[in-house]
Structures are given as structure tokens and as C-alpha cells.
Write an enzyme that holds these catalytic residues in place. Structure first.
Site, PDB file in Angstrom:
ATOM      1  CG  ASP A   1      -0.411  -0.511   2.464  1.00  0.00           C
ATOM      2  OD1 ASP A   1       0.721  -1.031   2.464  1.00  0.00           O
ATOM      3  OD2 ASP A   1      -1.083  -0.393   3.514  1.00  0.00           O
TER       4      ASP A   1
ATOM      5  CG  ASP B   1      -1.540  -2.152 -15.514  1.00  0.00           C
ATOM      6  OD1 ASP B   1      -0.615  -2.789 -16.049  1.00  0.00           O
ATOM      7  OD2 ASP B   1      -2.720  -2.221 -15.894  1.00  0.00           O
TER       8      ASP B   1
END
Ligand code: NAD
Length: 351
Positions: free
Chosen positions: A218, A246
């Protein structure tokens, strides 16, 4: 040098045509043979990875792939869907190491959605494990519980040797770069990645020159946007790598710029752009072929050990960008918008 060329679906055939054009312009001794995969494989042989395609890929030295998938196949049974063909070929060829460089060309600094000062000079190599993790772990499936409600299950799994071999790839690459590896995990919550972190630490003793750091996924997602230049090599598991790479692609302006290499233990590889088949723009000659062309450069570097010609392709891409050629996804005011095929021509001309 035998190359299996698998264009796939959507924009796959258009972008692969450009990469093949560039490879041919180098006048190397390449034997390139085409075969269908994904939706095209299903149409041709009722299987997203037809036997003949797999055989061709197994016998080749390298595979050049476009992309697979189209929404029209979403209703097929899962094992017949285009994406299964891709997962299977990666598994069958034992391509466990996925290398995704995120490199910002200075000419594209203004095409990124981030401020130029945050991204200019960016050069990250994301090393993603590709054949394990929650994408392959058993048990998996959707079943009916006793109370009549449905439950979905996937299993995150890694054994020590799987972690070690991908870790080694990352450390070896770091030795040729800035000697920094950031291992991304979620060791505070997931035992699988607690083991991942332990193994990375053990492995690091073989590479005393490399600085190893760890980051929770995260935080890594946040840091990639906040201060991406802190990273040199990032190594992570299959699902975290899928998402982070991505995300990193947008730092470079467009997913249409991002090549990738997937290697086995002997550097046999499959080379493909990081993006998908983009059915929304397929057949319109507007797709950016540079990620695929740069994937062909990676093929020359990693499988054929041909640094000279890999560099020639990369320089030709830089030159085409410096000359102002842009496909729609990276176009900005003052540059000239070209289609997929014209961009391929610009790279060949620059070669
Ligand atoms: P996508 O990467 O195909 O497209 C996302 C967005 O980026 C779209 O707006 C698309 O137009 C744009 N885009 C992608 N590549 C581009 C290029 N070269 N030039 C310009 N614009 C580009 O992802 P998606 O829309 O989520 O998925 C579409 C299909 O692709 C689905 O069937 C999915 O399963 C499949 N897919 C395949 C792969 C692969 O083959 N490796 C990877 C991801 C998704």
C-alpha cells in the site's frame, strides 16, 4: 534465431506488425512464424492456446506477443477465455520472471499526468513473479455454502525456491544498474509475504553490494506517485506486481510505452507490451506500437544477447519521439499526431 510471433486480439495484430517491421529492418537472421492465441486461437481451433501454437512457442528461442482479450469472449466458459491462453503459455514455458521497465523519455515528460519534476529522469525496473501467487494457488473456485450463499476462494501461495529464483533475478539486474532493490510485500498481514521478506533478506547476503529495502504494497503504491525516482529495482509477487506495474506505466505517459519481458531460467523469453488488447481502439490504426517495438528490443537484449541492436531500436524510438512523432495516447500540443503504422515507419526511418 527462431521467433514465434503471436499477434493475438484487438490491437495485437496492428502493433505486432510494426515490431516485425522494425526487426526486419535490422537485417538479422531471424525466422519469424505466426500463430493464433487468445480469442484468435479460440476462433481458429476452439482453444485460446491451440496445441500447434504451444508447440511453435516451445520450439522457438523467443516469443513475440501482441495482446489477448475482447469483451465478446467474456461469456465463454473460463477455460476458453483468451486470458487463459496467456496464463497457460506463461506457465507452460515456465516464464517466472517478468521484467517491466518504466522509463520516462524526456520528450514525454509533459504527457505524464504527474508533474514533470516528479517524473523526469525516471528509470525503474519492476521485477514481477509470474507463475505463482494467488493467480495460480489452489484451492480456488466459487462454491455453495451450506447456508445457500456462494463463496469465492483464491489462495495466495509461495514456496521458498519460487521466492529465491525471482529474488535472484532482481539482485542480478540491480548489480547492472544502481544496486538498489526494494522488495514489496504485505508482511504485516499476509504470512505468504512474511516468508517472502525473510527469503529476500537471506538472499541479500549473496549480494553485499546491493542495498535491499522493504516496503508494504500500500505504501509502495503511494510512493510510486509521490516520489517515484527513489526506486531502482522493485521486486514483488504476481498480484502486487500486476497492479504496481500498471500504476508505474502512467508515470511514463502512457501504458502504450511500456514493454515487458518474461523469462525462464535459461533466458528464453516471451516479449509483449504491458498493456492489453484495447478493443476500444482496435482496427483504427491509432494504437501506440512503441511498447511492442521496445519489447522486441528487450528480446534482442535478454534472449539473443544482442545489446547493440537492442540499443539501436531504443535509440530509433527516442529519435522518432525527438522528431515530434506521437500517437494519440501521448500526443501533446505542438507535436505531430500519427497512426500506429506511421509510427512504425518513423522508427524504421530513424533506424
Ligand atoms: P487495456 O490495456 O487493453 O486498455 C486500457 C486502456 O488503455 C484503454 O483505454 C486502451 O485504449 C488504452 N491502451 C492500451 N494499449 C494502448 C496502446 N498501445 N495505445 C494506445 N492506447 C492503449 O486494458 P483493458 O481495457 O482493461 O482490457 C481490454 C482487454 O485486454 C480485456 O479483454 C483484458 O482481459 C485484456 N488484457 C490483456 C492483457 C494481455 O494480453 N497481456 C493485459 C491486460 C488486459
Amino acid at each position: 534465431m527462431k521467433i514465434a510471433v503471436l499477434p493475438g486480439d484487438g490491437i495485437g495484430p496492428e502493433i505486432v506488425t510494426q515490431a516485425v517491421k522494425v526487426l526486419k529492418a535490422l537485417n538479422l537472421n531471424l525466422e519469424m512464424t505466426e500463430a493464433p492465441i487468445g480469442g484468435a486461437g479460440y476462433e481458429a481451433a476452439g482453444d485460446p492456446l491451440p496445441d500447434a501454437t504451444l508447440k511453435l512457442a516451445q520450439e522457438a528461442d523467443a516469443v513475440l506477443l501482441g495482446a489477448v482479450g475482447d469483451w465478446k469472449y467474456d461469456k465463454l466458459e473460463r477455460h476458453l477465455r483468451p486470458e487463459r491462453g496467456l496464463l497457460r503459455i506463461r506457465k507452460e514455458l515456465n516464464l517466472f520472471a517478468n521484467l517491466r521497465p518504466a522509463l520516462l523519455y524526456p520528450e514525454l515528460a509533459s504527457a505524464s499526468t504527474l508533474k514533470p519534476e516528479v517524473v523526469s529522469g525516471l528509470d525503474i525496473m519492476i521485477v514481477r513473479e509470474l507463475t505463482g501467487d494467488i493467480y495460480f494457488g489452489q484451492p480456488r473456485g466459487i462454491s455453495m455454502l451450506e447456508n445457500g450463499e456462494r463463496e469465492g476462494v483464491n489462495t495466495m501461495r509461495y514456496n521458498e525456491s519460487e521466492i529465491k529464483r525471482i529474488g535472484r533475478v532482481a539482485f542480478e539486474i540491480a548489480m547492472k544498474r544502481n544496486k538498489k532493490v526494494c522488495s514489496v510485500d504485505k508482511a504485516n498481514v499476509l504470512e505468504t509475504t512474511e516468508l517472502w521478506r525473510q527469503v529476500m533478506i537471506e538472499l541479500s547476503t549473496d549480494y553485499p553490494e546491493v542495498e535491499l529495502s522493504h516496503m508494504y504494497v500500500d505504501n509502495a503504491a503511494m510512493q510510486l506517485i509521490r516520489a517515484p525516482k527513489q526506486f531502482d529495482v522493485m521486486v514483488t509477487g504476481n498480484i502486487f506486481g500486476d497492479i504496481l506495474s500498471d500504476e508505474a506505466s502512467m508515470l511514463t505517459g502512457s501504458i502504450g510505452m511500456l514493454p515487458s519481458a518474461s523469462l525462464d531460467a535459461n533466458n528464453k523469453g516471451m516479449y509483449e507490451p504491458s498493456h492489453g488488447s484495447a478493443p476500444d481502439i482496435a482496427g483504427k490504426d491509432v494504437a501506440n506500437p512503441l511498447a511492442t517495438i521496445l519489447s522486441a528490443a528487450m528480446m534482442l537484449r535478454y534472449t539473443f544477447n544482442d545489446e547493440v541492436n537492442a540499443g539501436r531500436i531504443e535509440n530509433a524510438v527516442k529519435k522518432a519521439l525527438a522528431q515530434g512523432f506521437r500517437t494519440a495516447d501521448i500526443w501533446t500540443e505542438g507535436t505531430s499526431k500519427v497512426g500506429c503504422s506511421a509510427m512504425g515507419d518513423a522508427v524504421v526511418a530513424a533506424l
